[in-house]
Design an enzyme around this catalytic site. Sequence first.
Site, PDB file in Angstrom:
ATOM      1  N   ARG A  21      -3.075   7.694   0.421  1.00 33.91           N
ATOM      2  CA  ARG A  21      -2.780   7.032  -0.862  1.00 33.91           C
ATOM      3  C   ARG A  21      -4.016   6.585  -1.632  1.00 33.91           C
ATOM      4  O   ARG A  21      -3.913   6.159  -2.782  1.00 33.91           O
ATOM      5  CB  ARG A  21      -1.836   5.840  -0.626  1.00 33.91           C
ATOM      6  N   THR A  90      -1.291   4.624  16.957  1.00 31.48           N
ATOM      7  CA  THR A  90      -2.251   3.549  17.255  1.00 31.48           C
ATOM      8  C   THR A  90      -2.540   3.433  18.756  1.00 31.48           C
ATOM      9  O   THR A  90      -3.665   3.116  19.156  1.00 31.48           O
ATOM     10  CB  THR A  90      -1.735   2.198  16.726  1.00 31.48           C
ATOM     11  N   SER A 111      -8.310  -3.122  12.746  1.00 26.48           N
ATOM     12  CA  SER A 111      -8.205  -1.894  11.968  1.00 26.48           C
ATOM     13  C   SER A 111      -9.311  -1.852  10.921  1.00 26.48           C
ATOM     14  O   SER A 111      -9.624  -2.869  10.306  1.00 26.48           O
ATOM     15  CB  SER A 111      -6.860  -1.815  11.247  1.00 26.48           C
ATOM     16  N   GLY A 112      -9.852  -0.675  10.727  1.00 26.03           N
ATOM     17  CA  GLY A 112     -10.944  -0.514   9.766  1.00 26.03           C
ATOM     18  C   GLY A 112     -10.525  -0.740   8.330  1.00 26.03           C
ATOM     19  O   GLY A 112     -11.374  -0.894   7.451  1.00 26.03           O
ATOM     20  N   ASN A 236      -4.295   0.370   1.450  1.00 27.16           N
ATOM     21  CA  ASN A 236      -3.780   1.738   1.442  1.00 27.16           C
ATOM     22  C   ASN A 236      -3.985   2.424   0.110  1.00 27.16           C
ATOM     23  O   ASN A 236      -3.849   3.635   0.009  1.00 27.16           O
ATOM     24  CB  ASN A 236      -2.280   1.741   1.771  1.00 27.16           C
ATOM     25  N   SER A 418     -48.930  -6.225 -31.728  1.00 27.15           N
ATOM     26  CA  SER A 418     -47.693  -5.456 -31.655  1.00 27.15           C
ATOM     27  C   SER A 418     -47.982  -3.968 -31.592  1.00 27.15           C
ATOM     28  O   SER A 418     -49.000  -3.488 -32.104  1.00 27.15           O
ATOM     29  CB  SER A 418     -46.844  -5.735 -32.897  1.00 27.15           C
TER      30      SER A 418
HETATM   31  C1  UD1 Z   1       0.878  -0.875  12.718  1.00 25.23           C
HETATM   32  C2  UD1 Z   1       1.718  -1.509  13.812  1.00 25.23           C
HETATM   33  C3  UD1 Z   1       2.737  -2.446  13.183  1.00 25.23           C
HETATM   34  C4  UD1 Z   1       2.059  -3.502  12.346  1.00 25.23           C
HETATM   35  C5  UD1 Z   1       1.162  -2.833  11.314  1.00 25.23           C
HETATM   36  C6  UD1 Z   1       0.338  -3.858  10.606  1.00 25.23           C
HETATM   37  C7  UD1 Z   1       1.831   0.200  15.537  1.00 25.23           C
HETATM   38  C8  UD1 Z   1       2.688   1.230  16.187  1.00 25.23           C
HETATM   39  N1  UD1 Z   1       2.393  -0.463  14.532  1.00 25.23           N
HETATM   40  O1  UD1 Z   1       1.749  -0.122  11.924  1.00 25.23           O
HETATM   41  O2  UD1 Z   1       3.503  -3.076  14.192  1.00 25.23           O
HETATM   42  O3  UD1 Z   1       3.015  -4.316  11.701  1.00 25.23           O
HETATM   43  O4  UD1 Z   1       0.248  -1.905  11.950  1.00 25.23           O
HETATM   44  O5  UD1 Z   1      -0.365  -3.275   9.566  1.00 25.23           O
HETATM   45  O6  UD1 Z   1       0.716  -0.013  15.942  1.00 25.23           O
HETATM   46  N2  UD1 Z   1      -4.806   4.683  13.188  1.00 25.23           N
HETATM   47  C9  UD1 Z   1      -5.640   5.501  13.921  1.00 25.23           C
HETATM   48  N3  UD1 Z   1      -5.103   6.547  14.592  1.00 25.23           N
HETATM   49  C10 UD1 Z   1      -3.797   6.820  14.545  1.00 25.23           C
HETATM   50  C11 UD1 Z   1      -2.936   6.000  13.802  1.00 25.23           C
HETATM   51  C12 UD1 Z   1      -3.477   4.915  13.124  1.00 25.23           C
HETATM   52  O7  UD1 Z   1      -6.843   5.274  13.974  1.00 25.23           O
HETATM   53  O8  UD1 Z   1      -3.383   7.798  15.176  1.00 25.23           O
HETATM   54  C13 UD1 Z   1      -5.391   3.548  12.468  1.00 25.23           C
HETATM   55  C14 UD1 Z   1      -5.140   3.618  10.977  1.00 25.23           C
HETATM   56  O9  UD1 Z   1      -6.196   4.307  10.351  1.00 25.23           O
HETATM   57  C15 UD1 Z   1      -5.111   2.158  10.608  1.00 25.23           C
HETATM   58  C16 UD1 Z   1      -4.545   1.481  11.855  1.00 25.23           C
HETATM   59  O10 UD1 Z   1      -4.744   2.389  12.910  1.00 25.23           O
HETATM   60  O11 UD1 Z   1      -6.387   1.658  10.379  1.00 25.23           O
HETATM   61  C17 UD1 Z   1      -3.088   1.124  11.746  1.00 25.23           C
HETATM   62  O12 UD1 Z   1      -2.370   2.301  11.483  1.00 25.23           O
HETATM   63  P1  UD1 Z   1      -1.160   2.316  10.481  1.00 25.23           P
HETATM   64  O13 UD1 Z   1      -0.583   3.678  10.418  1.00 25.23           O
HETATM   65  O14 UD1 Z   1      -1.527   1.671   9.222  1.00 25.23           O
HETATM   66  O15 UD1 Z   1      -0.166   1.363  11.271  1.00 25.23           O
HETATM   67  P2  UD1 Z   1       1.320   1.106  10.941  1.00 25.23           P
HETATM   68  O16 UD1 Z   1       2.118   2.285  11.328  1.00 25.23           O
HETATM   69  O17 UD1 Z   1       1.407   0.632   9.569  1.00 25.23           O
END
Ligand code: UD1
Length: 471
Positions: A21, A90, A111-112, A236, A418
Amino acid sequence: MTNSSSRPVDVVVMAAGKGTRMKSALPKVLHTLAGKPMVQHVIDTARNLNARRTIVITGHGAEQVEQALTSAQMQDQGLKFARQMPQLGTGHAVQQAVPLLADDGVVVILSGDVPLTRAETLQALLDVCAGQQLALLTIDFADPTGYGRIVRSLRGQVHAIVEHKDANEEQRAIREVYSGIMAVPARLLKPWLARLDNQNAQQEFYLTDVVKFAEAEGVPVVAYKIEDATQVAGVNSPAQLAELERAYQQRQAQALMAEGVRIIDPARFDVRGELTCAQDVQIDVNCIFQGRVQLGQGVKVGANCVIANCVIEAGAVIHPFTHIDGEKLGVTVGEGALIGPFARLRPGAQLGAEVHIGNFVEVKNSTMAKGAKANHLAYLGDATVGERVNYGAGSITANYDGANKHRTVIEADVHIGSNCVLVAPVTIGAGGTVGGGSTITKSTEPGALSVARGKQVSIANWARPQKKPKA
Ligand code: UD1
Ligand code: CA
């Protein structure tokens, strides 16, 4: 900051996601907040927590992310990377860090793309973890859509995190959500990670499933709930990034105002780096401070100034629309100096006390001693300017011969008229005067008047040509 639990802290930063996004070619976590990649904010927070090791999980744009973070902090021995290819959730992300996690540590998972968590908050989470429990950072949201819900027993014990997509109606009504941040002892986390599966709505390996394992093993799961949503807000989209930028700038403005800095409008104030202010500093609207900037006692900064890498000493006034960039060499502005409006100070400008720099004057790699003035439309590059020199409107130093830079020395009490060109290398002796419009190519003696221009010719009663009558 010290850790109240005696265990070393290791931080895992998940940063492998795509960030669709953002609609950008740049990996999401490298988009900047306050001039710094958002993942760098997270790494800096880990450093404030005295983390032993910080492991960044990279995936999308891994090379770019790793390169950006490595060049930014060559000295950070604790920074490691682990790649996650492909990205299967995650839990799968954190699995990649396992070889780098020692059993004696407590792991803090961040998270980054969540840049504004405070180190104090993470410290409190670590205290709750106490080196032996699973501690979750949670928050109540009026609209919890999309988040993992904190499911508690009747007695209030946390017993699961259920992802929005997996939740039933009743669970979706829960407003307490998992922030994405947890603290957990490595020795407990590692076997749990090994047991994750992807039997869920998204067919991902959910980190949040560790809660179930903890419960099954009788490891207490504790929620540490905060109220400040900014600290857990993720980015995002460009709009969310802009929102957090303002939140961050408000934070900095509030902190400075609490120290007594007069910021005319904290909503129109930006620090992209480090700003330190002595007493009674006043900053008008729309100023941007970058890199390291120090403002001395009573300094006033007018509206719409951009100031980077600069030390401004007590009582100096920076008038509106001034641009200062010290970059590598720095810029100093001496006590009581008056700069601008519309002035430009470039790297290596070292201005003494009571120097005056007026509109459309550019100063680069030059020193100006106490009381020297260049008030209008001028350029000083690679110059050494003595005390009380008056440098006339439209005058320049020709410091570059097309191949090399040369210095111009203007000794004390010189008056440059000047529209002069001082062709470097050249020295104007103390107390000397250079007549307006002169191009000076040879050094001059102290006290001398130097004029180097065509002599004026006046022809009496000159009749201008007349227009011929039409045929
Ligand atoms: C996750 C949590 C959710 C929480 C939310 C808060 C899980 C399963 N769920 O959801 O409970 O409420 O964060 O924001 O953990 N990332 C990776 N590799 C991956 C997937 C994600 O590095 O394979 C990183 C993403 O870049 C991001 C972070 O992990 O920085 C979180 O991932 P995201 O997909 O945003 O998590 P949610 O599914 O929203
Ligand atoms: Ca997801």
